[in-house]
Design a protein around this motif. Structure first.
Motif, PDB file in Angstrom:
ATOM      1  N   UNK A 112       0.826  -1.202   0.000  1.00 14.10           N
ATOM      2  CA  UNK A 112       0.000   0.000   0.000  1.00 14.10           C
ATOM      3  C   UNK A 112       0.867   1.262   0.000  1.00 14.10           C
ATOM      4  N   UNK A 113       2.004   1.201   0.683  1.00 13.50           N
ATOM      5  CA  UNK A 113       2.912   2.358   0.668  1.00 13.50           C
ATOM      6  C   UNK A 113       3.484   2.586  -0.727  1.00 13.50           C
ATOM      7  N   UNK A 114       3.775   1.486  -1.442  1.00 11.88           N
ATOM      8  CA  UNK A 114       4.239   1.628  -2.818  1.00 11.88           C
ATOM      9  C   UNK A 114       3.165   2.326  -3.659  1.00 11.88           C
ATOM     10  N   UNK A 115       1.916   1.946  -3.463  1.00  7.32           N
ATOM     11  CA  UNK A 115       0.828   2.581  -4.204  1.00  7.32           C
ATOM     12  C   UNK A 115       0.716   4.065  -3.852  1.00  7.32           C
ATOM     13  N   UNK A 151       3.093   6.008  -2.919  1.00  7.70           N
ATOM     14  CA  UNK A 151       4.240   6.736  -3.459  1.00  7.70           C
ATOM     15  C   UNK A 151       4.183   6.885  -4.973  1.00  7.70           C
ATOM     16  N   UNK A 152       3.569   5.923  -5.652  1.00  6.42           N
ATOM     17  CA  UNK A 152       3.648   5.885  -7.118  1.00  6.42           C
ATOM     18  C   UNK A 152       2.306   5.981  -7.828  1.00  6.42           C
ATOM     19  N   UNK A 153       1.212   5.715  -7.112  1.00  6.61           N
ATOM     20  CA  UNK A 153      -0.089   5.646  -7.749  1.00  6.61           C
ATOM     21  C   UNK A 153      -0.346   4.331  -8.460  1.00  6.61           C
ATOM     22  N   UNK A 154       0.567   3.377  -8.341  1.00  3.38           N
ATOM     23  CA  UNK A 154       0.460   2.087  -9.028  1.00  3.38           C
ATOM     24  C   UNK A 154      -0.130   1.055  -8.073  1.00  3.38           C
ATOM     25  N   UNK A 155      -1.245   0.466  -8.446  1.00  8.76           N
ATOM     26  CA  UNK A 155      -1.844  -0.601  -7.657  1.00  8.76           C
ATOM     27  C   UNK A 155      -1.095  -1.916  -7.909  1.00  8.76           C
TER      28      UNK A 155
END
Length: 321
Positions: free
Chosen positions: A19-22, A24-28
């Motif tokens: 979820x943190x990656x999402x 930071x990047x908007x990528x699911x």
């Protein structure tokens, strides 16, 4: 946009990590589990013309060259990946980024042995002693990366001239072989978090902290299980971009994120393995309960690549009914 991250069944990235990656990047990120690690690699090879996803996590140093030789991975390694964990050139060094490392070791249920009045085994040779008949469960070398790691440990220990005899003795002594690590640990093992009746299991040197309750930790007592550090084979798990992805740049971002200190601090304790990033911090209880083998068994990656399929076939003829 959305990426599919293909993993093995035992993968746990920790709460909120992806979820943190999402954020930071908007990528699911959607997860696709494809069996144990050996099955994962097999699935990637079988579907390489129509990839299961964009990124893979869970290929390890025992199966890596199979994936590389089949061409299922695109070239990309996260910047700053620690050199001591990188695979050699031509065997994954250009495609696979190390994320976690752990020693695959035989574990024992110490409480079971105390109650039975039987000394705990300590070595590979103890596992073929009639005193420990019908007590050991291991995952299979043809479907499980820990299972293959254990096979490699026995080959390293006994050599080409002796490992088959060792496995014949192990089978004759009632060793049980199951498909994957989860089956061995949670179904057949007798440890506190498990449901079985076999007090010896193939797992990891870092598994005992998983069994430590808050009460045990507060009292400073020993873990109820222990890893036999003279039985270990060192395993590293990697992430990579899958060849054929339509989102290669975004897939590279996800691999880079998994290799970050932030992500490794979440992934390693969730999976009870060690981060490869020396800057990553682990929970305090690991200092008391997690051990690393000082002299684990190893086999050169080139030798594994040259012999793995033959070894697995010979092992299956002995170990599988």
């Amino acid at each position: 946009m959305e990426l599919t991250l293909v993993t093995h069944d035992s993968t746990d990235f920790g709460e909120g990590t992806l979820e943190r990656f999402t954020e930071e990047t908007g990528i699911e990120v959607t997860l696709h589990a494809a069996g144990d690690a050996g099955q994962l690699v097999n699935q990637l090879v079988l579907t390489k013309e129509n990839p299961l996803g964009d990124v893979v996590f869970g290929i390890d140093n025992t199966f890596a060259s199979r994936a590389v030789n089949a061409g299922v991975l695109a070239d990309h390694v996260a910047a700053g990946a620690p050199a001591e964990y990188l695979l050699p050139a031509g065997m994954g060094g250009e495609q696979l980024t190390p994320i976690t490392s752990g020693d695959v070791c035989v574990n024992v249920d110490r409480e079971w042995f105390a109650e039975a009045g039987l000394a705990e085994p300590t070595t590979l040779d103890d596992l073929v002693d009639p005193a420990y008949a019908d007590l050991f469960v291991t995952s299979a070398a043809n479907t499980s990366s820990p299972g293959l790691a254990f096979l490699l440990a026995t080959i390293a220990a006994k050599g080409e001239s002796g490992w088959q005899d060792y496995w014949s003795a192990l089978v004759d002594n009632g060793a049980k072989v199951v498909a994957g690590w989860s089956d061995a640990y949670y179904v057949d093992f007798s440890g506190p978090s498990s449901e079985g009746d076999r007090p010896i299991v193939l797992s990891y040197a870092s598994s005992p902290p998983f069994e430590v309750t808050e009460e045990v930790s507060a009292a400073g007592g020993p873990a109820p299980t222990a890893a036999l550090l003279d039985t270990c084979f060192r395993q590293t798990e990697f992430a990579g971009v899958l060849a054929g992805t339509e989102h290669e740049a975004e897939a590279q971002q996800l691999v880079d994120f998994l290799a970050s200190t932030e992500a490794q601090e979440q992934i390693a304790p969730a999976m009870f393995v060690f981060p490869v990033d020396p800057e990553a911090q682990l929970p305090e209880e690991w200092a008391a309960y997690a051990e690393v083998a000082t002299d684990p068994f190893t086999i050169d990656p080139a030798e594994i690549d040259a012999n793995r399929e033959r070894w697995i076939e010979e092992w299956a003829a002995i170990a599988l009914p």
